[in-house]
Design a protein around this motif. Structure first.
Motif: not given
Length: 380
Positions: A193-205, A215-225, A248-251
């Motif tokens: 993958q160019r320029p580098w592989p997909a990057v995910m981060s899970a910070g929610f602060s 830095a990320a292509d995807v943000l992985f975040t907390n949610l409960t409702q 992109s934001v993921f739950g």
């Protein structure tokens, strides 16, 4: 630099993407004493991953853990290291993206660049990196490493800058930064993958989201409702606008899907309330509290789902910050449609017993998502 990630399904056409989360660890995404809980046996992990791969799910995302949560169930006491886990699963699957979760205080950027390029070649361009800057000091005591809670995202960003520059290619270089003093940096092979592989981060602060914006292509975040999603999206978009980027934001979800709503809710109540490992969850909440130095988000409310709110019970066997998707296949699809409608690109999913429960999910939920226009039918 031109971006080419055409083989990575994380960037594929499905409107609402799905991935398996935390199956490399015992207990999966539960804090429950229920004997049915996931044991994380390797052959079961492989069998489950192959089902997810053949069904067209987008990704497998493991958790990097070094010690158990200190409850009766000792959840996460058994776990497979994620880089070697990723290389093995990459060789055993055909289409699904394989993420590796890396604690940046424990792995040098040069080592991670070499490892991720290796997995990207094994998978022919399906590797992904989940960057974790660290929050639980007790886990890092095992390595003799101290986390600076105020500087951890600054450290992580410099780590990412070195890692990504290595995989971008070009002549060798020196690095003289705040956290790293490195000489004659280079790596070969580069990632597929160019320029580098997909990057995910899970910070929610706030600092975590600003890190993801850089830095990320995807943000992985907390949610409960589900009704939390618009506020989360608005908040994330403000960080993206500041950096002139999109993301992109993921739950994160836990699925209990049964033929009837009553069966699903009774089973959820059984493992998450009656069999809850309250000591394990208390430990998690206590240790999470020590990492609040980066600033707590004002968007995400306390870890209460609709089950806590409507019943007044703790449901302490459910993972804090995960959205419980509990009901019939139609119920699950309706909630996922609402998640998508509010702006989420997808969600991770977990089960009390992944291998036992994923076939019903694949058989009943995925076709309904296709009929809703949220996903395309998997090609044979």
């Amino acid at each position: 630099m031109e971006i080419d990630r055409q083989r990575n399904p994380l960037f594929g056409p499905n409107r609402f993407k799905l991935g398996i989360f935390s199956a490399n660890c015992d207990g999966g995404l539960t804090m429950s004493l229920a004997p049915e809980r996931w044991k994380a046996d390797w052959d079961d992990i492989v069998a489950m991953a192959r089902i997810a791969d053949q069904a067209g799910l987008e990704f497998i995302l493991p958790v990097a853990k070094w010690r158990a949560y200190q409850g009766k169930a000792k959840i996460y006491g058994r776990s497979f290291e994620t880089l070697t886990h990723g290389a093995a699963l990459g060789a055993l699957t055909q289409r699904i993206a394989i993420f590796c979760t890396v604690h940046v205080p424990l792995v040098t950027p040069a080592f991670a660049a070499k490892a991720m390029a290796t997995i990207d070649h094994i998978t022919h361009g399906r590797a992904g990196l989940n960057i974790v800057c660290g929050w639980n000091q007790e886990e890092f005591d095992l390595h003799g490493v101290t986390i600076d809670q105020e500087a951890r995202y600054d450290h992580g960003l410099e780590w990412f800058q070195i890692w990504s520059k290595l995989l971008s290619g070009g002549p060798e270089f020196d690095w003289d930064g705040r956290f790293f003093k490195l000489r004659r940096l280079e790596t070969d092979p580069l990632s597929v993958q160019r320029p580098w592989p997909a990057v995910m981060s899970a910070g929610f602060s706030p600092k975590g989201r600003d890190f993801a914006a850089q830095a990320a292509d995807v943000l992985f975040t907390n949610l409960t409702q589900v009704d939390q999603i618009p506020g989360i999206i608005t908040d994330v978009d403000s960080y993206m606008a500041n950096r002139n980027r999109s993301i992109s934001v993921f739950g994160m979800s836990h699925v209990v899907c049964r033929p009837t709503r009553r069966e699903a809710e009774e089973f959820f109540h059984y493992f998450a309330e009656e069999m809850a490992d309250t000591e394990g969850q208390d430990y998690y909440r206590r240790m999470r509290g020590t990492s609040a130095g980066s600033g707590a988000s004002t968007v995400v409310r306390p870890f209460d789902s609709r089950f806590n709110v409507t019943t007044g019970k703790r449901f302490a066997g459910a993972y804090p910050g995960a959205l419980p998707l509990v009901g019939t296949p139609d119920d699950i699809v309706a909630e996922m449609a609402a998640m998508s409608g509010h702006g989420l690109a997808g969600t991770s999913i977990a089960f009390l017993d992944y291998l036992k429960e994923i076939p019903f999910f694949v058989q009943e939920v995925l076709p309904r998502l296709e009929r809703e226009g949220l996903r395309h039918k998997q090609a044979g």
